[in-house]
Design an enzyme around this catalytic site. Structure first.
Site, mmCIF file in Angstrom:
data_model
loop_
_atom_site.group_PDB
_atom_site.id
_atom_site.type_symbol
_atom_site.label_atom_id
_atom_site.label_comp_id
_atom_site.label_asym_id
_atom_site.label_seq_id
_atom_site.Cartn_x
_atom_site.Cartn_y
_atom_site.Cartn_z
ATOM 1 N N HIS A 8 0.823 -1.211 0.000
ATOM 2 C CA HIS A 8 0.000 0.000 0.000
ATOM 3 C C HIS A 8 0.861 1.268 0.000
ATOM 4 C CE1 HIS A 8 1.109 0.762 4.159
ATOM 5 N NE2 HIS A 8 0.961 -0.540 4.355
ATOM 6 N N GLU A 82 -2.400 -7.190 7.025
ATOM 7 C CA GLU A 82 -1.088 -7.229 7.640
ATOM 8 C C GLU A 82 -1.037 -8.252 8.775
ATOM 9 O OE1 GLU A 82 1.918 -7.273 7.405
ATOM 10 O OE2 GLU A 82 2.558 -5.171 7.373
#
Length: 218
Positions: A8, A82
């Site tokens: 990201h 994550e």
């Protein structure tokens, strides 16, 4: 299948070097927005059939310009979020807590998957959820799939699953915001890393350390 694993764009927690892994997480900084806007051009040479994002806001914001440019509807999956920092959440990544987090993740990649981050998940769980999303994408028959995910999770999965990248290679090469790792393969046959942030990676069996970049001028 060709698999593009994209980290990201930059977040405020990245700037402050914090272990920020909880859902939904922060948005993007102005630089992160610019990085996201540059993704369609950066991936112009890739024919992307499907686009996946995690449940964290930053991946959806990063993928939005690419989705708009390609006419794709992002597929949201928790499995590529994550790695949970557990009790270490929001502690400095450059502290002892951050070192414990990354040491545990790379121990998982080396095969010690029963270890846990305090208050967090095991390596078995983290890899299983990521594997499930990759398997889903492969079963869909797409030729090329992009997954906007997270730095630690991407490095963990690649080091654990790509036969030509080892833990030492992945540990020595942090993935920059909107950095891309390109792999080819299938869940049944295994995976080969083609490039790591633009540097081509040797196939296994070539001279030199596992995962040695062909472009040594990096």
């Amino acid at each position: 299948m060709r698999l593009l694993l994209v980290r990201h764009g930059e977040t405020p927690s990245n700037v402050d070097h914090l272990l920020d892994t909880a859902v939904p997480g922060p948005g993007l900084t102005p630089l992160g927005e610019a990085q996201a806007a540059a993704l369609p051009e950066a991936l112009a040479g890739e024919h992307i059939d499907a686009l996946y994002v995690s449940t964290l806001l930053r991946t959806r914001l990063t993928a939005a310009p690419l989705a708009a440019a390609r006419g794709l509807e992002p597929i949201v999956r928790d499995g590529i979020r994550e790695v949970s920092a557990g009790d270490l959440e929001m502690l400095p990544g450059e502290s002892a807590a951050g070192r414990e987090y990354m040491h545990t993740i790379f121990a998982w990649a080396a095969g010690d998957t029963t270890r846990r981050i305090p208050g967090g998940e095991s390596g078995e769980a983290a890899l299983a959820r990521y594997d499930a999303v990759v398997a889903e994408a492969a079963a869909g028959g797409a030729g090329t799939v992009a997954m906007v995910s997270h730095g630690a999770a991407i490095r963990l999965w690649t080091a654990a699953r790509a036969h030509n990248v080892d833990v030492a290679f992945a540990a020595a090469r942090p993935l920059q915001n909107t950095g891309v790792i390109v792999l080819e393969g299938t869940p049944a046959d295994g995976w080969k890393t083609i490039s790591w942030q633009g540097a081509a990676v040797e196939p296994a069996g070539q001279p030199g350390p596992t995962g040695e970049p062909l472009d040594t001028a990096r």
